[in-house]
Design an enzyme around this catalytic site. Structure first.
Site, short mmCIF file in Angstrom:
data_model
loop_
_atom_site.label_atom_id
_atom_site.label_comp_id
_atom_site.label_asym_id
_atom_site.label_seq_id
_atom_site.Cartn_x
_atom_site.Cartn_y
_atom_site.Cartn_z
N MET A 205 -0.91 3.72 -4.43
CA MET A 205 0.15 3.95 -3.45
C MET A 205 -0.39 4.87 -2.37
O MET A 205 -0.56 6.09 -2.58
CB MET A 205 1.39 4.55 -4.13
N CYS B 155 -1.55 -4.76 0.75
CA CYS B 155 -0.94 -3.73 1.61
C CYS B 155 -0.21 -4.39 2.78
O CYS B 155 -0.80 -5.18 3.53
CB CYS B 155 -2.01 -2.78 2.13
#
Length: 327
Positions: free
Chosen positions: A15, A105
């Site tokens: 993350m 992403c």
């Protein structure tokens, strides 16, 4: 078809801007996690020097593991097969226990530079990247990839998964949303099941796992034993332990706030050592903003500290309350 066996592994998701080395240390120390994946290392047209790798992945100085001994897979993001291959080989030389390739992403700034989920429009390129990296990395070092279901729709999902598997990856993590979906619920777990049936590598399921019940349902719907936990684990750091207990039929496990609060304080202490004072408070508040959903005490603390910018006062607010003296 590859089918995971046993209870299955639980993996901490990469993350960006959140699950840094400090938070990986804290969350893996809570327990229940088998593997962590780093924030992506952006690869352009250069072979990164060792110092750059050690700065981005400090776990490389301790055997490629967190302080709790959990292995840390190094994730790369880019579009040039040769450059990705060279950098993957360098990371492996420095002790990376595994390499991961980012095709998930959704950030516009990343996608504008041909990185992340935007490459799902080019399955053939995904296959070439996978093949180049697999050839450059020692056979003992696993190579995996993470992908979404597509850009604006799921049309390329199977072709992308098959291209990556055909390129020689050992494992595929599927975030069950498109780039356009962002992080909005739901996650389309049925697509993970379709991908799992279409490739001959192990598939890890990712997306919308917030509770032990979610995890059991995800395993049932996808057929995947292995799960990747992202925001759900950041919000409830005891989630992996709870999933393990539920999977084994044991009583529910919770991590109470009094046990978590010292870990939050330790995290902030580490942040203050690594970041400039003007940046450190923001990292603490970011994690507290997630913890609010799992802990009323975190919500109260976030509200009280929201405008505080002094690191010393923030650290004091995280310190345990003094205990009354015994009579």
């Amino acid at each position: 078809m590859a089918h995971g066996g046993g209870a299955g592994r639980l993996v901490l998701a990469p993350m960006e801007g959140l699950a840094d080395a400090l938070l990986r240390d804290i969350l893996s120390a809570v327990g229940g996690i088998d593997l962590c994946v780093t924030e992506f290392v952006r690869i352009t047209d250069q072979l990164l020097p060792p110092a750059a790798w050690l700065r981005r992945v400090p776990e490389l100085t301790q055997g490629g593991c967190t302080a709790a001994g959990v292995p840390v897979k190094v994730q790369l993001l880019g579009a040039d097969p040769a450059c990705l291959a060279d950098n993957a080989a360098r990371a492996a030389e420095l002790g990376a226990p595994a390499i991961d390739l980012n095709f998930g992403c959704p950030a516009p700034t990343v996608n504008r530079h041909r990185g992340g989920a935007v490459l799902l429009a080019e399955p053939e390129l995904l296959g070439r990247i996978a093949a180049a990296v697999r050839a450059a990395v020692p056979a003992a070092v696993p190579v995996s990839a993470k992908m979404r279901l597509g850009i604006s729709d799921t049309a390329p999902a199977l072709a992308c998964a098959q291209a990556l598997a055909g390129g020689g990856i050992d494992e595929l993590t599927v975030h069950a949303r498109t780039k356009a979906d962002g992080y909005r619920p739901p996650a389309y777990w049925e697509w993970i099941a379709r991908i799992r049936e279409a490739v001959a590598v192990n598939v890890v399921a990712n997306g919308e796992i917030w509770s032990a019940a979610d995890a059991l349902r995800c395993r049932a719907e996808t057929g995947c034993a292995d799960l990747m936990l992202g925001r759900g684990l950041v919000t409830r750091p005891g989630l992996a332990l709870a999933i393990r207990a539920a999977g084994a039929g044991r009583p529910a496990v919770t991590l109470p706030w009094p046990a978590l609060r010292p870990r939050v304080a330790a995290y902030f202490a580490g942040v203050c050592q690594r970041l400039a004072p003007r940046h450190a408070p923001g990292r603490l508040k970011l994690w507290l903003s997630y913890l609010r959903a799992g802990y009323p005490e975190a919500a109260e603390l976030f509200a009280r500290l929201r405008t505080e910018t002094d690191c010393a006062r923030l650290a004091a607010a995280l310190a345990p309350a003094p205990q009354p003296c015994a009579a």
